[in-house]
Write a protein that holds these residues in place. Structure first.
Motif, mmCIF file in Angstrom:
data_model
loop_
_atom_site.group_PDB
_atom_site.id
_atom_site.type_symbol
_atom_site.label_atom_id
_atom_site.label_comp_id
_atom_site.label_asym_id
_atom_site.label_seq_id
_atom_site.Cartn_x
_atom_site.Cartn_y
_atom_site.Cartn_z
ATOM 1 N N LEU A 108 38.106 49.620 45.377
ATOM 2 C CA LEU A 108 38.854 48.380 46.581
ATOM 3 C C LEU A 108 39.423 47.732 46.390
ATOM 4 N N ARG A 109 39.087 46.209 45.506
ATOM 5 C CA ARG A 109 40.133 45.273 45.113
ATOM 6 C C ARG A 109 41.561 45.412 44.624
ATOM 7 N N SER A 110 41.365 46.710 44.331
ATOM 8 C CA SER A 110 42.907 46.913 43.848
ATOM 9 C C SER A 110 43.227 47.213 44.926
ATOM 10 N N LEU A 111 43.204 48.360 46.023
ATOM 11 C CA LEU A 111 43.585 48.993 46.939
ATOM 12 C C LEU A 111 44.441 48.016 48.241
ATOM 13 N N TYR A 112 43.287 47.175 47.890
ATOM 14 C CA TYR A 112 43.576 45.793 49.118
ATOM 15 C C TYR A 112 45.088 44.872 48.354
ATOM 16 N N GLY A 120 42.058 39.656 48.133
ATOM 17 C CA GLY A 120 40.516 39.714 48.771
ATOM 18 C C GLY A 120 39.451 39.341 48.440
ATOM 19 N N LEU A 121 39.539 40.297 47.048
ATOM 20 C CA LEU A 121 38.126 39.757 46.024
ATOM 21 C C LEU A 121 38.417 39.558 45.257
ATOM 22 N N GLY A 122 37.293 38.580 44.190
ATOM 23 C CA GLY A 122 37.792 38.273 42.993
ATOM 24 C C GLY A 122 36.994 39.054 41.752
ATOM 25 N N LEU A 128 29.700 41.181 40.539
ATOM 26 C CA LEU A 128 28.787 41.319 40.490
ATOM 27 C C LEU A 128 28.032 42.350 41.146
ATOM 28 N N ALA A 129 28.766 43.111 41.739
ATOM 29 C CA ALA A 129 28.386 44.009 41.423
ATOM 30 C C ALA A 129 27.869 45.310 40.615
#
Length: 193
Positions: A108-112, A120-122, A128-129
Protein backbone atom coordinates in the motif's frame (compact mmCIF):
# COMPACT_ATOMS: atom_id res chain seq x y z
CA UNK A 1 29.34 21.50 7.73
CA UNK A 2 25.84 21.55 9.20
CA UNK A 3 24.84 19.22 11.96
CA UNK A 4 21.70 17.24 11.50
CA UNK A 5 19.48 17.23 14.56
CA UNK A 6 18.43 13.78 15.66
CA UNK A 7 14.99 13.72 17.28
CA UNK A 8 14.67 12.33 20.78
CA UNK A 9 13.13 8.89 20.36
CA UNK A 10 12.72 8.26 24.08
CA UNK A 11 9.19 8.26 25.48
CA UNK A 12 8.20 10.77 28.13
CA UNK A 13 8.78 8.95 31.46
CA UNK A 14 5.77 10.58 33.15
CA UNK A 15 3.43 9.46 30.35
CA UNK A 16 4.95 5.98 30.27
CA UNK A 17 4.72 5.48 34.04
CA UNK A 18 1.30 7.08 34.50
CA UNK A 19 -0.49 5.55 31.53
CA UNK A 20 1.42 2.29 31.85
CA UNK A 21 0.48 1.96 35.50
CA UNK A 22 -3.19 2.54 34.73
CA UNK A 23 -3.03 0.07 31.87
CA UNK A 24 -1.36 -2.55 34.08
CA UNK A 25 -4.08 -2.14 36.73
CA UNK A 26 -6.87 -2.49 34.17
CA UNK A 27 -5.17 -5.55 32.69
CA UNK A 28 -4.59 -7.18 36.09
CA UNK A 29 -8.15 -6.50 37.21
CA UNK A 30 -9.94 -8.06 34.26
CA UNK A 31 -7.62 -10.52 32.50
CA UNK A 32 -6.12 -13.88 33.54
CA UNK A 33 -2.57 -13.34 34.81
CA UNK A 34 -0.58 -14.53 31.78
CA UNK A 35 -2.72 -12.46 29.43
CA UNK A 36 -2.57 -9.49 31.83
CA UNK A 37 1.24 -9.60 31.67
CA UNK A 38 1.15 -9.77 27.85
CA UNK A 39 -1.39 -6.91 27.77
CA UNK A 40 0.84 -4.80 30.02
CA UNK A 41 3.94 -5.43 27.90
CA UNK A 42 2.05 -4.60 24.70
CA UNK A 43 0.46 -1.56 26.31
CA UNK A 44 3.76 -0.14 27.55
CA UNK A 45 5.30 -0.54 24.10
CA UNK A 46 2.27 1.08 22.45
CA UNK A 47 2.28 4.00 24.91
CA UNK A 48 5.95 4.58 24.13
CA UNK A 49 5.32 4.31 20.39
CA UNK A 50 2.33 6.66 20.38
CA UNK A 51 4.15 9.25 22.49
CA UNK A 52 7.29 9.26 20.34
CA UNK A 53 5.38 9.21 17.03
CA UNK A 54 3.11 12.07 18.10
CA UNK A 55 6.18 14.23 18.81
CA UNK A 56 8.61 13.17 16.08
CA UNK A 57 6.63 11.40 13.33
CA UNK A 58 8.97 8.45 13.88
CA UNK A 59 8.36 5.04 15.42
CA UNK A 60 11.44 3.64 17.18
CA UNK A 61 12.60 0.21 16.06
CA UNK A 62 12.71 -0.83 19.72
CA UNK A 63 8.94 -0.35 19.83
CA UNK A 64 8.02 -1.88 16.47
CA UNK A 65 10.41 -4.83 16.54
CA UNK A 66 9.95 -5.27 20.28
CA UNK A 67 6.17 -5.44 19.91
CA UNK A 68 6.41 -7.86 16.99
CA UNK A 69 8.78 -10.18 18.82
CA UNK A 70 6.73 -9.97 22.03
CA UNK A 71 3.58 -10.86 20.08
CA UNK A 72 5.19 -13.92 18.55
CA UNK A 73 6.57 -15.03 21.93
CA UNK A 74 3.24 -14.40 23.69
CA UNK A 75 1.13 -16.14 21.03
CA UNK A 76 1.60 -19.71 22.34
CA UNK A 77 0.75 -18.64 25.88
CA UNK A 78 -2.34 -16.67 24.89
CA UNK A 79 -3.52 -19.26 22.37
CA UNK A 80 -3.16 -22.10 24.86
CA UNK A 81 -5.58 -20.36 27.23
CA UNK A 82 -8.16 -19.95 24.48
CA UNK A 83 -8.02 -23.10 22.35
CA UNK A 84 -5.40 -25.47 23.80
CA UNK A 85 -3.69 -25.75 20.43
CA UNK A 86 -0.08 -26.51 19.56
CA UNK A 87 2.19 -23.73 20.91
CA UNK A 88 4.53 -23.90 17.92
CA UNK A 89 1.61 -23.52 15.55
CA UNK A 90 0.46 -20.43 17.47
CA UNK A 91 3.93 -18.85 17.19
CA UNK A 92 4.25 -19.69 13.49
CA UNK A 93 0.75 -18.34 12.86
CA UNK A 94 1.61 -15.07 14.67
CA UNK A 95 4.82 -14.75 12.64
CA UNK A 96 2.96 -15.42 9.37
CA UNK A 97 0.31 -12.80 10.23
CA UNK A 98 3.09 -10.33 11.11
CA UNK A 99 4.82 -10.86 7.77
CA UNK A 100 1.56 -10.73 5.84
CA UNK A 101 0.31 -7.59 7.55
CA UNK A 102 3.62 -5.79 7.02
CA UNK A 103 3.71 -6.92 3.39
CA UNK A 104 0.21 -5.56 2.73
CA UNK A 105 1.07 -2.19 4.27
CA UNK A 106 4.40 -2.08 2.39
CA UNK A 107 2.53 -2.71 -0.85
CA UNK A 108 0.00 0.00 0.00
CA UNK A 109 2.86 2.36 0.86
CA UNK A 110 4.58 1.64 -2.45
CA UNK A 111 1.43 1.99 -4.55
CA UNK A 112 0.55 5.29 -2.88
CA UNK A 113 4.06 6.67 -3.39
CA UNK A 114 4.07 5.59 -7.04
CA UNK A 115 0.59 7.00 -7.72
CA UNK A 116 0.91 10.28 -5.79
CA UNK A 117 4.67 10.85 -6.20
CA UNK A 118 4.99 11.41 -2.45
CA UNK A 119 5.25 9.30 0.66
CA UNK A 120 2.00 8.59 2.48
CA UNK A 121 3.10 6.03 5.06
CA UNK A 122 6.47 5.74 6.71
CA UNK A 123 8.48 2.56 7.22
CA UNK A 124 7.68 2.76 10.93
CA UNK A 125 4.00 2.26 10.12
CA UNK A 126 4.88 -0.79 8.03
CA UNK A 127 6.95 -2.22 10.89
CA UNK A 128 4.13 -1.45 13.34
CA UNK A 129 1.77 -3.37 11.04
CA UNK A 130 3.92 -6.44 11.70
CA UNK A 131 3.20 -6.01 15.42
CA UNK A 132 -0.52 -5.73 14.65
CA UNK A 133 -0.32 -9.04 12.81
CA UNK A 134 1.66 -10.70 15.58
CA UNK A 135 -0.79 -9.74 18.33
CA UNK A 136 -4.22 -9.92 16.71
CA UNK A 137 -6.18 -12.73 15.12
CA UNK A 138 -6.76 -12.35 11.41
CA UNK A 139 -10.37 -11.20 11.76
CA UNK A 140 -9.43 -8.40 14.20
CA UNK A 141 -6.70 -6.81 12.05
CA UNK A 142 -9.09 -4.80 9.82
CA UNK A 143 -10.89 -3.54 12.92
CA UNK A 144 -7.60 -2.29 14.35
CA UNK A 145 -6.74 -0.34 11.20
CA UNK A 146 -10.30 0.99 10.88
CA UNK A 147 -10.24 2.21 14.47
CA UNK A 148 -6.87 3.93 13.96
CA UNK A 149 -7.92 5.54 10.68
CA UNK A 150 -11.20 6.73 12.18
CA UNK A 151 -9.41 8.27 15.17
CA UNK A 152 -6.95 10.01 12.83
CA UNK A 153 -9.82 11.40 10.74
CA UNK A 154 -11.63 12.67 13.84
CA UNK A 155 -8.44 14.39 15.03
CA UNK A 156 -7.95 15.99 11.60
CA UNK A 157 -11.55 17.19 11.66
CA UNK A 158 -11.16 18.64 15.15
CA UNK A 159 -7.94 20.37 14.10
CA UNK A 160 -9.72 21.89 11.11
CA UNK A 161 -12.64 23.03 13.26
CA UNK A 162 -10.15 24.70 15.62
CA UNK A 163 -8.75 26.74 12.73
CA UNK A 164 -5.71 24.68 11.76
CA UNK A 165 -5.11 24.21 8.07
CA UNK A 166 -5.61 20.58 7.11
CA UNK A 167 -4.80 19.73 3.50
CA UNK A 168 -4.09 16.59 1.50
CA UNK A 169 -0.39 16.91 2.30
CA UNK A 170 -0.83 17.59 6.02
CA UNK A 171 1.22 15.09 8.01
CA UNK A 172 -0.44 12.95 10.65
CA UNK A 173 1.46 10.60 12.94
CA UNK A 174 -0.51 7.46 12.04
CA UNK A 175 1.44 5.38 14.55
CA UNK A 176 0.08 7.58 17.35
CA UNK A 177 -3.36 6.26 16.40
CA UNK A 178 -2.41 2.71 15.45
CA UNK A 179 -0.56 2.03 18.72
CA UNK A 180 -3.54 2.60 21.05
CA UNK A 181 -5.85 0.88 18.56
CA UNK A 182 -3.68 -2.24 18.66
CA UNK A 183 -3.79 -2.41 22.45
CA UNK A 184 -7.54 -1.68 22.62
CA UNK A 185 -8.44 -4.36 20.08
CA UNK A 186 -6.12 -6.87 21.79
CA UNK A 187 -7.56 -6.04 25.21
CA UNK A 188 -11.16 -6.29 24.00
CA UNK A 189 -10.41 -9.68 22.44
CA UNK A 190 -8.59 -10.86 25.57
CA UNK A 191 -11.63 -10.13 27.73
CA UNK A 192 -13.35 -13.10 26.08
CA UNK A 193 -10.57 -15.55 27.00
Amino acid sequence: MTERLVPDLRPNPAILIGAGGALALVSAAFLPWPVAIASTVLGMLMIAGADVDARTYLLPDAVTFGATLAGIVAAPLIDSLDTWSDPWLAAVSAAARAIGCAAVLALLRSLYARTRQQEGLGFGDVKLAAAVGAWLPLDAIPLCFALAASAALVCALIAQLRGHIVERATRLPFGAFLCPSLWLVFYAGALSI
